[in-house]
Enzyme design. Structure first.
Site, PDB file in Angstrom:
ATOM      1  N   SER A 455      12.231 162.574  46.121  1.00 42.71           N
ATOM      2  CA  SER A 455      12.858 162.591  45.013  1.00 42.71           C
ATOM      3  C   SER A 455      13.664 163.991  44.456  1.00 42.71           C
ATOM      4  CB  SER A 455      12.170 162.124  44.064  1.00 42.71           C
ATOM      5  OG  SER A 455      11.212 163.117  43.552  1.00 42.71           O
ATOM      6  N   HIS A 476      16.393 157.515  49.321  1.00 45.90           N
ATOM      7  CA  HIS A 476      15.428 157.777  48.097  1.00 45.90           C
ATOM      8  C   HIS A 476      15.110 156.394  47.068  1.00 45.90           C
ATOM      9  CE1 HIS A 476      15.094 159.705  43.758  1.00 45.90           C
ATOM     10  NE2 HIS A 476      14.126 159.252  44.238  1.00 45.90           N
ATOM     11  N   GLU A 488      19.446 156.093  47.070  1.00 46.26           N
ATOM     12  CA  GLU A 488      20.174 157.231  47.502  1.00 46.26           C
ATOM     13  C   GLU A 488      20.020 157.507  48.959  1.00 46.26           C
ATOM     14  OE1 GLU A 488      20.696 160.115  43.492  1.00 46.26           O
ATOM     15  OE2 GLU A 488      18.747 160.166  44.658  1.00 46.26           O
ATOM     16  N   ASN A 526      18.646 162.285  39.716  1.00 43.86           N
ATOM     17  CA  ASN A 526      17.864 163.305  39.058  1.00 43.86           C
ATOM     18  C   ASN A 526      18.484 164.383  38.370  1.00 43.86           C
ATOM     19  OD1 ASN A 526      15.664 161.581  39.242  1.00 43.86           O
ATOM     20  ND2 ASN A 526      15.020 162.426  41.060  1.00 43.86           N
TER      21      ASN A 526
END
Length: 739
Positions: A455, A476, A488, A526
């Site tokens: 991540s 991800h 992702e 993120n």
């Protein structure tokens, strides 16, 4: 009776005879073809050669009218008319949404809708039996066309679904669906189906009275022809399902309908916060038109469509829909390799959900962990997800058992000689991941793609442990993997096109929406999300009430507040990502002090029972008492000594401006190439409200200049960073992310 279903490449002899009888060229009707059977039944085939699915647009509606005209001028009427698709397992997927943006005024929209309504009414007025043969998705305008036929027969295929999802585009069914569906299945069922936009399978449709019968998928159209022959010879038609007579009697009472509508309105407002006008307008239209004459109801319907089509919410929802459809399509040129066997390294809940996704798509899965307990947990999680599929009749018990049998649990790191792709999902530790990938590389074939579910860690750094770093890419998943639609796909400068395209194709195969992201700290979601969360934590440190922060972002349209989200993610996980990003980007990520203290105290969020909130058996039971201080304020108060230090609007702007700033920097850093990628990722990865069109589309609406001014003012007041260069350039040039 045997019948060969048509293919795009050619036309059978019976079809050619029908063409000569009707005296038209095959090209006259575009995607439609008329076939006359010796028995007097006519089949109207729909097969658009330029698309994988059949869609209704201006051209296809014109061609449909021409085909109907040719049928109506025959010297003798058909004994019956059957509408069928020439595409295997695809009926009509709805309208071409891209056409909506070409409509310039409500008057033009109303005129176009009226044209379709009148065309569908021509089918409804035909003096002989009409049958829609539904095999595969039947959605939106496709369902409305089927409703204009006197009978509907669905295939037993699991892919067959019938629905009116227009509410998800911010509009309502406009080709007669809001009028014909209540008349067919009853008011209460129609309200639920149209307001939710949910589809039903063929068996549920039969029970509701939406279809007359369900026939086996094999030889479906020939079976529909036989069914139609039976219909013609039966003295009276078989009874269709639907609500019992006493339900219909109750629904004829205005007070009962008012009660149904009021309850539906309460549910809509609770679920949407009043941000979506379409479901409320649907309730108004259904209440105003039930029991009226059809022409009057159609007039109300088309005026409502014309009004909703130009609302900002509908424009933004269509924007998100078009972007997501584009992301799901494979490019014409792809270097993707076939994937039949996958090894998932790292079990637990996430590993179980990923294994479920792969095996559901028919892929063999080798599930490995170093201890049996995580593997047992993974298998239990996968089985629970399959049990849910069985309960919803999407799978049979035998199919579930077959899918579970494709998962091979192992404790040893071996047996990878014929593996097409290895996905590691172990602990977020760079050294551990490098060592594991190095061991795997020595066992897999040269064509095997290696993927990491990290991540936040650098995929490039992991690749340094490999002899061939080009075979490595990131994949991800977001938690929970079975439900979150986004994946992702992370590429480095070394990633081979084959590795990149294989992971992209695999994500699409398991029905996820992939976004291609350049390897950089935090990747995209993120990275953009963390400043938003950090701003929220910073406000808590300043004494702003936790519930006030969450309430304000919920009012904006977020599915949950930022502090609620942190508790769901896990404060330990968030802290680790925050430290990675702070190391990469410095102070602009915000202080991690409060997160550090909470994690050190064992307050990890929902999973530990204590985070920003307190939990008992998974249910929230108020705020963490250690975070309630005398300086805490109630943001809802006003005036006097209790006036909030940070007004609600500033709470919202602080958090959202931080996200916009980081999203603009991610674009400048070429993490992704387009504003559309940022917006789709934030909607699908974080739940950013779709009705706002995405983060950067929201920024356009809020005003780039206003955001820059607020960020600059906060920097003067002591914030560690101000507006990024891209935003400043855009403000100076009066530019937008979207033209």
């Amino acid at each position: 009776m045997a019948l060969r279903e048509p293919h795009r490449e050619g036309r059978d002899a019976k079809g050619d005879r029908a063409n000569r009888e009707l005296d038209f060229a095959p090209s006259d009707f575009g995607p439609f073809r008329v076939e006359s059977l010796p028995t007097g039944i006519v089949i109207l085939w729909f097969d658009d050669p330029e698309r994988k699915v059949n869609l209704l647009d201006s051209r296809s509606l014109d061609m449909l009218q021409r085909a109907l005209g040719a049928i109506k001028v025959r010297s003798t009427d058909p004994r019956a008319l059957i509408l069928a698709s020439g595409k295997d397992g695809q009926f009509i997927a709805g309208a071409d949404v891209t056409e909506f943006d070409t409509v310039e005024t409500p008057a033009e929209a109303e005129s176009k809708v009226k044209y379709a309504q009148e065309l569908f009414q021509e089918f409804a007025d035909l003096p002989y039996p009409t049958v829609a043969a539904i095999d595969g998705p039947c959605l939106g305008g496709g369902t409305e066309l089927a409703l204009a036929f006197r009978h509907r027969v669905a295939s037993s295929s699991r892919n067959t679904s019938i629905g009116l999802p227009e509410v998800k585009l911010g509009i309502l069914p406009g080709f007669g669906g809001s009028q014909r569906l209540p008349r067919l299945i009853g008011f209460t069922q129609a309200v639920s189906m149209i307001v939710s936009g949910r589809s039903v399978d063929s068996h549920r449709a039969r029970k509701m009275g939406l279809v007359d019968d369900v026939l086996p998928r094999e030889r479906f159209v020939p079976r529909v022809i036989e069914w139609t022959e039976g219909l013609l010879t039966r003295p009276r038609p078989s009874k269709r399902g639907g609500p019992p007579a006493h339900h219909r009697a109750f629904e004829s009472l205005a007070p009962l309908r008012s009660y149904v509508l009021s309850q539906a309105r309460k549910t809509v407002l609770k679920q949407t916060g009043g941000h979506y006008p379409a479901p409320l307008e649907i309730l108004r239209v259904l209440g105003a038109t039930y029991g009226t004459r059809l022409p009057e109801g159609l007039k109300v319907e088309r005026k409502a469509v014309a009004k909703l089509l130009f609302t900002p919410e509908s424009v933004n929802l269509r924007h998100i829909f078009i972007m997501s459809e584009d992301a799901k399509r494979s490019p014409a040129a792809s270097a993707a390799l076939p994937v039949d066997s996958v090894a998932v390294l790292g079990a637990g809940t996430m590993g179980g959900e990923i294994a479920y996704l792969f095996t559901r798509a028919g892929i063999r899965v080798r599930l490995r962990d170093i201890k049996p307990e995580p593997i047992l947990g993974s298998l239990a999680r996968a089985r629970s997800l399959f049990d849910r599929e069985v309960s919803k009749r999407r799978l049979t018990r035998a199919e579930m058992d077959l899918a579970m049998a494709r998962i091979e649990p192992v404790l040893e790191l071996n047996g990878l000689g014929r593996t097409d792709l290895v996905l590691e999902a172990v602990v977020e530790d760079l050294t551990v991941k490098q060592g594991l990938l190095r061991d795997v590389e020595s066992q897999v074939p040269d064509t095997c793609v290696l993927a990491t579910n990290t991540s936040s860690l650098s995929v490039r750094a992991m690749g340094r442990a490999l002899r061939r770093p080009g075979r490595l890419a990131g994949m991800h998943f977001f938690n929970p993997a079975a439900r979150m639609p986004l994946v992702e796909v992370i590429r480095t400068e070394a990633t081979d096109p084959a590795a990149r395209d294989t992971v992209l194709a695999l994500a699409r195969r398991i029905k996820k929406t992939p976004i291609l992201v350049r390897d950089s700290p935090g990747f995209l979601v993120n990275r953009v999300l963390m400043p938003y969360l950090s701003e929220a934590v910073g406000l808590v440190e300043r004494g702003v009430e936790i519930t006030a922060i969450d309430a304000e972002l919920r009012r904006f349209g977020m599915p949950m507040g930022p502090l609620e989200l942190l508790d769901e993610i896990g404060l330990d996980v968030a802290r680790k990502v925050a430290h990675v990003l702070r190391e990469a980007f410095g102070a602009r990520v915000g202080s991690t002090g409060l997160l550090d203290r909470l994690v050190a105290a064992g307050s990890l969020g929902k999973k530990s029972g204590l985070g920003f909130y307190r939990y008992e058996q998974g249910a929230r039971r108020g705020v963490n008492p250690t975070l309630v201080t005398p300086s805490s304020q109630k943001s809802g108060s006003s005036g006097g000594k209790n006036a909030p230090l940070v007004p609600p609007a500033e709470i919202r702007d602080r958090l959202l401006d931080a996200m916009v700033n980081e999203g603009a920097m991610a674009l400048d850093d070429r993490v992704v190439e387009r504003a559309e990628d940022v917006d789709l990722a934030m909607v699908m990865g974080t739940g950013f409200p779709p009705f706002r069109g995405g983060l950067l589309r929201y920024a356009d609406d809020a005003g780039i200049g206003a955001i820059v001014e607020r960020l600059a003012r906060r920097q003067q007041e002591g914030a560690p960073s101000g507006p990024c260069g891209k935003l400043q350039r855009m403000a100076l040039g009066n530019e937008r992310f979207y033209r």
